[in-house]
Design a protein around this motif. Structure first.
Motif, PDB file in Angstrom:
ATOM      1  N   ARG A   1       0.798  -1.258  -0.010  1.00 24.88           N
ATOM      2  CA  ARG A   1      -0.179   0.077   0.212  1.00 24.88           C
ATOM      3  C   ARG A   1       0.918   1.186  -0.139  1.00 24.88           C
ATOM      4  O   ARG A   1       2.056   1.173   0.293  1.00 24.88           O
ATOM      5  CB  ARG A   1      -1.002   0.083   1.118  1.00 24.88           C
ATOM      6  CG  ARG A   1      -0.294   0.398   2.574  1.00 24.88           C
ATOM      7  CD  ARG A   1      -1.514   0.605   3.607  1.00 24.88           C
ATOM      8  NE  ARG A   1      -0.756   0.843   4.956  1.00 24.88           N
ATOM      9  CZ  ARG A   1      -0.592   2.167   5.462  1.00 24.88           C
ATOM     10  NH1 ARG A   1      -0.973   3.102   4.606  1.00 24.88           N
ATOM     11  NH2 ARG A   1      -0.310   2.321   6.812  1.00 24.88           N
ATOM     12  N   THR A   2       0.323   2.303  -0.423  1.00 23.72           N
ATOM     13  CA  THR A   2       0.945   3.590  -0.218  1.00 23.72           C
ATOM     14  C   THR A   2       0.598   4.247   1.278  1.00 23.72           C
ATOM     15  O   THR A   2      -0.435   3.919   1.592  1.00 23.72           O
ATOM     16  CB  THR A   2       0.762   4.470  -1.377  1.00 23.72           C
ATOM     17  OG1 THR A   2       1.316   5.880  -1.000  1.00 23.72           O
ATOM     18  CG2 THR A   2      -0.771   5.067  -1.332  1.00 23.72           C
ATOM     19  N   GLY A   3       1.496   4.920   1.787  1.00 21.51           N
ATOM     20  CA  GLY A   3       1.300   5.423   3.221  1.00 21.51           C
ATOM     21  C   GLY A   3       0.927   6.958   3.060  1.00 21.51           C
ATOM     22  O   GLY A   3       0.605   7.609   3.943  1.00 21.51           O
ATOM     23  N   ALA A   4       0.943   7.609   1.901  1.00 18.22           N
ATOM     24  CA  ALA A   4       0.894   8.980   1.576  1.00 18.22           C
ATOM     25  C   ALA A   4      -0.604   9.403   1.241  1.00 18.22           C
ATOM     26  O   ALA A   4      -1.271   8.600   0.451  1.00 18.22           O
ATOM     27  CB  ALA A   4       1.970   9.413   0.516  1.00 18.22           C
ATOM     28  N   ALA A   5      -0.847  10.518   1.923  1.00 22.00           N
ATOM     29  CA  ALA A   5      -2.187  11.007   1.788  1.00 22.00           C
ATOM     30  C   ALA A   5      -1.844  12.222   0.335  1.00 22.00           C
ATOM     31  O   ALA A   5      -2.953  12.353  -0.386  1.00 22.00           O
ATOM     32  CB  ALA A   5      -2.670  11.955   2.789  1.00 22.00           C
ATOM     33  N   GLY A   6      -0.580  12.554   0.313  1.00 22.12           N
ATOM     34  CA  GLY A   6      -0.494  13.401  -0.706  1.00 22.12           C
ATOM     35  C   GLY A   6      -0.041  12.973  -2.156  1.00 22.12           C
ATOM     36  O   GLY A   6      -0.341  11.609  -2.427  1.00 22.12           O
ATOM     37  N   PRO A   7       0.798  13.467  -2.955  1.00 22.75           N
ATOM     38  CA  PRO A   7       1.135  13.310  -4.241  1.00 22.75           C
ATOM     39  C   PRO A   7       2.063  12.290  -4.268  1.00 22.75           C
ATOM     40  O   PRO A   7       3.211  12.670  -4.700  1.00 22.75           O
ATOM     41  CB  PRO A   7       1.331  14.625  -4.971  1.00 22.75           C
ATOM     42  CG  PRO A   7       1.808  15.265  -3.861  1.00 22.75           C
ATOM     43  CD  PRO A   7       1.461  15.016  -2.579  1.00 22.75           C
ATOM     44  N   ALA A   8       2.051  10.861  -3.738  1.00 27.85           N
ATOM     45  CA  ALA A   8       3.002   9.950  -3.812  1.00 27.85           C
ATOM     46  C   ALA A   8       2.773   9.186  -5.041  1.00 27.85           C
ATOM     47  O   ALA A   8       1.953   9.067  -5.717  1.00 27.85           O
ATOM     48  CB  ALA A   8       3.225   9.354  -2.757  1.00 27.85           C
ATOM     49  N   ALA A   9       3.830   8.477  -5.725  1.00 27.28           N
ATOM     50  CA  ALA A   9       3.983   7.354  -6.650  1.00 27.28           C
ATOM     51  C   ALA A   9       2.758   6.337  -6.661  1.00 27.28           C
ATOM     52  O   ALA A   9       2.293   5.935  -5.473  1.00 27.28           O
ATOM     53  CB  ALA A   9       5.110   6.721  -6.622  1.00 27.28           C
ATOM     54  N   LYS A  10       2.215   6.247  -7.495  1.00 29.81           N
ATOM     55  CA  LYS A  10       0.937   5.251  -7.609  1.00 29.81           C
ATOM     56  C   LYS A  10       1.310   4.055  -8.219  1.00 29.81           C
ATOM     57  O   LYS A  10       0.261   3.202  -8.288  1.00 29.81           O
ATOM     58  CB  LYS A  10      -0.396   6.111  -8.444  1.00 29.81           C
ATOM     59  CG  LYS A  10      -0.747   7.463  -8.255  1.00 29.81           C
ATOM     60  CD  LYS A  10      -1.516   7.144  -6.905  1.00 29.81           C
ATOM     61  CE  LYS A  10      -2.268   8.708  -6.606  1.00 29.81           C
ATOM     62  NZ  LYS A  10      -1.591   9.137  -5.532  1.00 29.81           N
ATOM     63  N   GLN A  11       2.401   3.728  -8.365  1.00 32.38           N
ATOM     64  CA  GLN A  11       2.883   2.392  -8.758  1.00 32.38           C
ATOM     65  C   GLN A  11       4.413   2.376  -8.273  1.00 32.38           C
ATOM     66  O   GLN A  11       5.026   3.201  -8.234  1.00 32.38           O
ATOM     67  CB  GLN A  11       2.833   2.146 -10.263  1.00 32.38           C
ATOM     68  CG  GLN A  11       3.366   3.062 -10.918  1.00 32.38           C
ATOM     69  CD  GLN A  11       2.999   2.669 -12.426  1.00 32.38           C
ATOM     70  OE1 GLN A  11       2.184   2.085 -12.917  1.00 32.38           O
ATOM     71  NE2 GLN A  11       3.738   3.007 -13.539  1.00 32.38           N
TER      72      GLN A  11
END
Length: 194
Positions: free
Chosen positions: A100-110
């Motif tokens: 999973r991604t832990g970021a709420a902001g603009p982090a990589a989607k893959q």
């Protein structure tokens, strides 16, 4: 579970030593950005808040952006002193992991999951190296179990020589790679073969 590479519950950087596998998780990057944990550091599991079912730990890396080749986390399947030794994965169909991604902001989607083999490693016969066979894995804010069949792995295309398929008899390890110019926040748990 003899298929398990690591569930991270023991809290150390080492993968589970079974079926001839031994290695440790690490973080690496191109030196032109910020990554936690830092470049060439051990990747020690972090507590999951909240726990994911019975799982209480996973590995976590975050940072970016990097301007050269990017940043990654990875492990070898079998260690031979300071480096990875070839490990035979030909009895398995693929790799399964939770991400999973832990970021709420603009982090990589893959993130790109690469299977490293001698054919794509510097000093082993490639003329343009590090174009490992791999696949892009989507990242969302919720935990997702991803199956990666080895038959779907492909090179990006810049490497020489071009490889038609991965040599599963000589697998060195896996990498989860972020390209340049992205920020990232990655959690990984329960990495296993199937």
């Amino acid at each position: 579970n003899s298929l398990l590479i690591d569930d991270f519950e023991d809290g150390d950087a080492a993968i589970l030593e079974q079926q001839g596998r031994s290695g440790s998780w690490y973080a690496a990057n191109d030196g032109r950005g910020v990554q936690t944990p830092p470049n060439n550091a051990s990747l020690v599991p972090s507590p999951l808040m909240p726990a994911r079912g019975k799982s209480t730990r996973g590995v976590h890396t975050f940072g970016g952006p990097f301007s050269a080749w990017g940043a990654l986390i990875g492990t070898v399947f079998a260690s031979n002193g300071a480096s990875g030794a070839p490990y035979d994965l030909s009895d398995y169909r693929g790799l399964r992991l939770w991400v999973r991604t832990g970021a709420a902001g603009p982090a990589a989607k893959q993130v790109r999951l690469n299977l490293r083999t001698p054919a794509t490693v510097l000093g082993e016969g490639c003329t343009v190296c590090s174009d490992h066979l791999g696949v892009e894995i989507p990242l969302i804010a919720k935990w997702a179990q991803i199956d990666v069949p080895f038959s779907t792995l492909k090179q990006v295309g810049y490497g020489q020589p071009k490889l038609a398929a991965v040599d599963l008899t000589r697998a060195l390890g896996i990498e989860l790679l972020f390209p340049p110019n992205v920020t990232f926040d990655l959690w990984v748990d329960d990495v296993e073969l199937y």
